[in-house]
Write a protein that holds these residues in place. Sequence first.
Motif, short mmCIF file in Angstrom:
data_model
loop_
_atom_site.label_atom_id
_atom_site.label_comp_id
_atom_site.label_asym_id
_atom_site.label_seq_id
_atom_site.Cartn_x
_atom_site.Cartn_y
_atom_site.Cartn_z
N ASP A 35 0.82 -1.21 0.00
CA ASP A 35 0.00 0.00 0.00
C ASP A 35 0.86 1.26 0.00
OD1 ASP A 35 -2.19 -1.61 0.04
OD2 ASP A 35 -2.76 -1.19 2.12
N MET A 36 1.99 1.21 0.68
CA MET A 36 2.89 2.37 0.71
C MET A 36 3.68 2.46 -0.60
SD MET A 36 2.04 3.49 3.65
CE MET A 36 0.43 2.67 3.56
N ALA A 37 4.09 1.32 -1.14
CA ALA A 37 4.82 1.32 -2.41
C ALA A 37 3.96 1.86 -3.55
CB ALA A 37 5.28 -0.10 -2.74
N ALA A 38 2.65 1.77 -3.41
CA ALA A 38 1.75 2.25 -4.46
C ALA A 38 1.83 3.76 -4.67
CB ALA A 38 0.30 1.85 -4.14
N TYR A 39 2.43 4.49 -3.73
CA TYR A 39 2.61 5.93 -3.89
C TYR A 39 3.75 6.27 -4.86
CZ TYR A 39 -0.48 7.13 0.05
OH TYR A 39 -1.56 7.30 0.88
N ALA A 40 4.63 5.31 -5.12
CA ALA A 40 5.84 5.56 -5.89
C ALA A 40 5.58 5.53 -7.39
CB ALA A 40 6.90 4.53 -5.53
N HIS A 41 6.51 6.13 -8.16
CA HIS A 41 6.46 6.07 -9.62
C HIS A 41 6.96 4.73 -10.14
CE1 HIS A 41 7.33 10.69 -9.36
NE2 HIS A 41 6.07 10.41 -9.09
N ARG A 42 7.96 4.20 -9.44
CA ARG A 42 8.55 2.90 -9.82
C ARG A 42 8.66 2.03 -8.59
NH1 ARG A 42 14.29 4.39 -12.01
NH2 ARG A 42 14.61 2.13 -12.07
N VAL A 43 8.47 0.73 -8.80
CA VAL A 43 8.64 -0.24 -7.73
C VAL A 43 9.72 -1.23 -8.17
CG1 VAL A 43 7.58 -2.02 -6.31
CG2 VAL A 43 6.25 0.00 -6.97
N ILE A 44 10.82 -1.26 -7.41
CA ILE A 44 11.94 -2.14 -7.72
C ILE A 44 11.97 -3.24 -6.67
CG2 ILE A 44 14.46 -2.29 -7.94
CD1 ILE A 44 14.39 0.72 -8.69
N ARG A 45 11.98 -4.49 -7.11
CA ARG A 45 11.98 -5.63 -6.19
C ARG A 45 13.31 -6.37 -6.27
NH1 ARG A 45 6.64 -5.09 -7.68
NH2 ARG A 45 5.14 -5.20 -5.94
N PHE A 46 13.91 -6.54 -5.10
CA PHE A 46 15.17 -7.28 -4.99
C PHE A 46 14.89 -8.70 -4.52
CE2 PHE A 46 17.04 -3.17 -5.27
CZ PHE A 46 18.39 -3.34 -5.54
N VAL A 47 15.62 -9.65 -5.08
CA VAL A 47 15.61 -11.04 -4.64
C VAL A 47 17.03 -11.58 -4.77
CG1 VAL A 47 14.74 -13.37 -5.03
CG2 VAL A 47 13.21 -11.42 -5.33
N ASP A 48 17.56 -12.13 -3.69
CA ASP A 48 18.88 -12.78 -3.72
C ASP A 48 19.97 -11.88 -4.29
OD1 ASP A 48 17.76 -15.07 -2.62
OD2 ASP A 48 17.38 -15.98 -4.58
N GLY A 49 19.96 -10.60 -3.88
CA GLY A 49 21.02 -9.70 -4.28
C GLY A 49 20.93 -9.15 -5.69
N ARG A 50 19.81 -9.42 -6.37
CA ARG A 50 19.62 -8.94 -7.73
C ARG A 50 18.26 -8.25 -7.86
NH1 ARG A 50 23.38 -11.64 -10.96
NH2 ARG A 50 24.25 -13.54 -10.03
N ILE A 51 18.13 -7.43 -8.88
CA ILE A 51 16.84 -6.82 -9.16
C ILE A 51 15.98 -7.83 -9.93
CG2 ILE A 51 15.63 -5.01 -10.45
CD1 ILE A 51 17.93 -3.12 -9.79
N ALA A 52 14.89 -8.24 -9.29
CA ALA A 52 14.00 -9.20 -9.92
C ALA A 52 13.01 -8.52 -10.84
CB ALA A 52 13.26 -10.02 -8.85
N SER A 53 12.61 -7.30 -10.50
CA SER A 53 11.69 -6.54 -11.36
C SER A 53 11.86 -5.06 -11.10
CB SER A 53 10.23 -6.96 -11.11
OG SER A 53 9.83 -6.65 -9.80
N ASP A 54 11.59 -4.28 -12.12
CA ASP A 54 11.67 -2.82 -12.03
C ASP A 54 10.53 -2.29 -12.90
OD1 ASP A 54 12.24 -0.11 -12.18
OD2 ASP A 54 14.37 -0.38 -12.58
N GLU A 55 9.44 -1.92 -12.24
CA GLU A 55 8.21 -1.60 -12.97
C GLU A 55 7.74 -0.20 -12.68
OE1 GLU A 55 5.47 -4.55 -11.68
OE2 GLU A 55 6.46 -6.19 -12.76
N ALA A 56 7.43 0.52 -13.75
CA ALA A 56 6.81 1.84 -13.62
C ALA A 56 5.35 1.65 -13.26
CB ALA A 56 6.95 2.62 -14.92
N ARG A 57 4.88 2.48 -12.34
CA ARG A 57 3.48 2.40 -11.93
C ARG A 57 2.65 3.29 -12.83
NH1 ARG A 57 0.00 4.43 -8.36
NH2 ARG A 57 1.38 6.16 -7.85
N ALA A 58 1.51 2.79 -13.28
CA ALA A 58 0.64 3.57 -14.15
C ALA A 58 0.13 4.80 -13.41
CB ALA A 58 -0.55 2.72 -14.62
N ALA A 59 0.05 5.91 -14.12
CA ALA A 59 -0.46 7.14 -13.52
C ALA A 59 -1.91 6.97 -13.12
CB ALA A 59 -0.32 8.30 -14.51
N ALA A 60 -2.26 7.58 -11.97
CA ALA A 60 -3.63 7.46 -11.48
C ALA A 60 -4.59 8.21 -12.37
CB ALA A 60 -3.70 7.96 -10.05
#
Length: 234
Positions: A209-234
């Motif tokens: 819910d807090m991450a939803a405020y961001a423009h991009r959400v970057i997810r780390f797994v095992d020391g690497r970036i697993a995903s890097d996604e731009a959030r659609a504009a409201a």
Amino acid sequence: MNATPPLISFTRVTRTYGEGGGQVRALAGVDLTISKGEFIAIMGPSGSGKSTAMNIIGCLDRPSGGSFKFLGTEVNGLSQDQRALLRRNFIGFVFQGFNLLNRTTAIENVELPLIYRGMARRERRERALQALHHVGLEGREHHTPGELSGGQQQRVAIARAIVTDPLLLLADEPTGNLDTQRSREIMDLLARLNEDQGITVVMVTHEPDMAAYAHRVIRFVDGRIASDEARAAA
């Protein structure tokens, strides 16, 4: 004309701790670019590398390998004093536990970074008052942390982080100690600072819910970036 460099640039950044059989690879070759004015949420399970990445961005830790540039400058080549100046002049920090001095007032807490800069008392008092105004704490300037709610304490911490006019605000679980309503108020404030003042915000959070405020959400797994996604504009 040369293009303006990104605010943050990681190229194959690694970070290892320990030696031999006890060695832990916290980051395993991370590529990451953050531009001025972005609002980024960094997520991931415990041990994923997200906090290590945050510490490197904040110049609190050094990569073991790869390149980390801040506004085009290779940070790995800076001395300890130069890195401290970079933090002092360009980066504000907000923590889950607020990290306020309990026996000092809100305005005195906010003035601290300006004292370290050697700013004259009158000017730092004016700037601290302005920062507290930006976070909605008019009339609470002379209250100590014990006289403020958790949400108000985090507002003081944010005021302290922005009083130096930083380019980058690093927020480590800024709503972790707050209830849902106070959490939303703090996130609204961070979003407003990002939009109105152009402060780049990089936030570590485990709450979608807090991450939803961001423009991009970057997810780390095992020391690497697993995903890097731009959030659609409201």
